[in-house]
Design an enzyme around this catalytic site. Structure first.
Site, mmCIF file in Angstrom:
data_model
loop_
_atom_site.group_PDB
_atom_site.id
_atom_site.type_symbol
_atom_site.label_atom_id
_atom_site.label_comp_id
_atom_site.label_asym_id
_atom_site.label_seq_id
_atom_site.Cartn_x
_atom_site.Cartn_y
_atom_site.Cartn_z
ATOM 1 N N HIS A 21 0.873 -1.167 0.000
ATOM 2 C CA HIS A 21 0.000 0.000 0.000
ATOM 3 C C HIS A 21 0.911 1.218 0.000
ATOM 4 C CE1 HIS A 21 -3.556 2.357 0.542
ATOM 5 N NE2 HIS A 21 -3.107 2.899 1.667
ATOM 6 N N HIS A 33 -3.489 8.927 1.471
ATOM 7 C CA HIS A 33 -3.448 7.685 0.693
ATOM 8 C C HIS A 33 -4.798 7.424 0.059
ATOM 9 C CE1 HIS A 33 -5.336 5.044 3.921
ATOM 10 N NE2 HIS A 33 -5.106 6.184 4.566
ATOM 11 N N CYS A 111 -3.478 2.763 -5.396
ATOM 12 C CA CYS A 111 -2.797 3.595 -4.396
ATOM 13 C C CYS A 111 -1.408 4.025 -4.829
ATOM 14 C CB CYS A 111 -2.732 2.879 -3.052
ATOM 15 S SG CYS A 111 -1.914 1.263 -3.121
#
Length: 164
Positions: A21, A33, A111
């Protein structure tokens, strides 16, 4: 406490199994994010439906809360390829998108695309590129093995007197 290497506008890579991530550090231990709603945004647990595109969410949270027990590191992955945007511009743009809901697509905008777009102005995902290369290599190997198997059958049949 944040490590000494942690700086505003750095990209944080949070390792979650085979995929990571990604987030942009915006100061005070916080990151911006992007992912799908839920705990495991942009990870190997993201549902398969995200390949077609689902509603995403941009969040601003403490890095320690986003990472949880997962390890993380600073990874400005494209610094050798692109010049980062000015720090104030990165923070302003990332923070202006908090609570926005762009479409999350595992291969087209995830992401990592978001984090690299914030830092460099260009959305790229090395995870997607590596996966595509791996799949292409596996497909090529499977095709080669298939052709090799047909050739072996034909050659084997000819050597045993078959009429192909």
């Amino acid at each position: 406490a944040q490590p000494s290497i942690w700086r505003k506008t750095q990209i944080s890579e949070i390792v979650r199994g085979p995929y990571s991530h990604w987030a942009v550090c915006v100061g005070n231990g916080e990151v911006v994010h992007f992912g799908t709603p839920g705990k495991n945004q942009c990870s190997s647990q993201t549902s398969g439906s995200s390949i077609d595109g689902v509603g995403g969410i941009v969040k601003k949270e403490k890095l320690e809360d986003v990472a949880g027990k997962d390890s993380w590191r600073v990874n400005n992955i494209l610094d050798e390829k692109y010049k980062p945007l000015p720090p104030d511009e990165i923070v302003k743009k990332a923070c202006s998108l908090v609570e926005a809901s762009p479409t999350y697509n595992l291969t087209k905008y995830n992401c990592e695309h978001f984090a690299t777009e914030m830092r460099y102005g260009i959305a790229e995902s090395s995870q997607v590129q590596k996966t595509v290369e791996t799949v292409a290599t596996a497909a090529a190997a499977a095709a080669a093995a298939s052709v090799s198997g047909v050739a072996t059958s034909v050659i084997g049949g000819i050597s045993h007197g078959s009429t192909y």
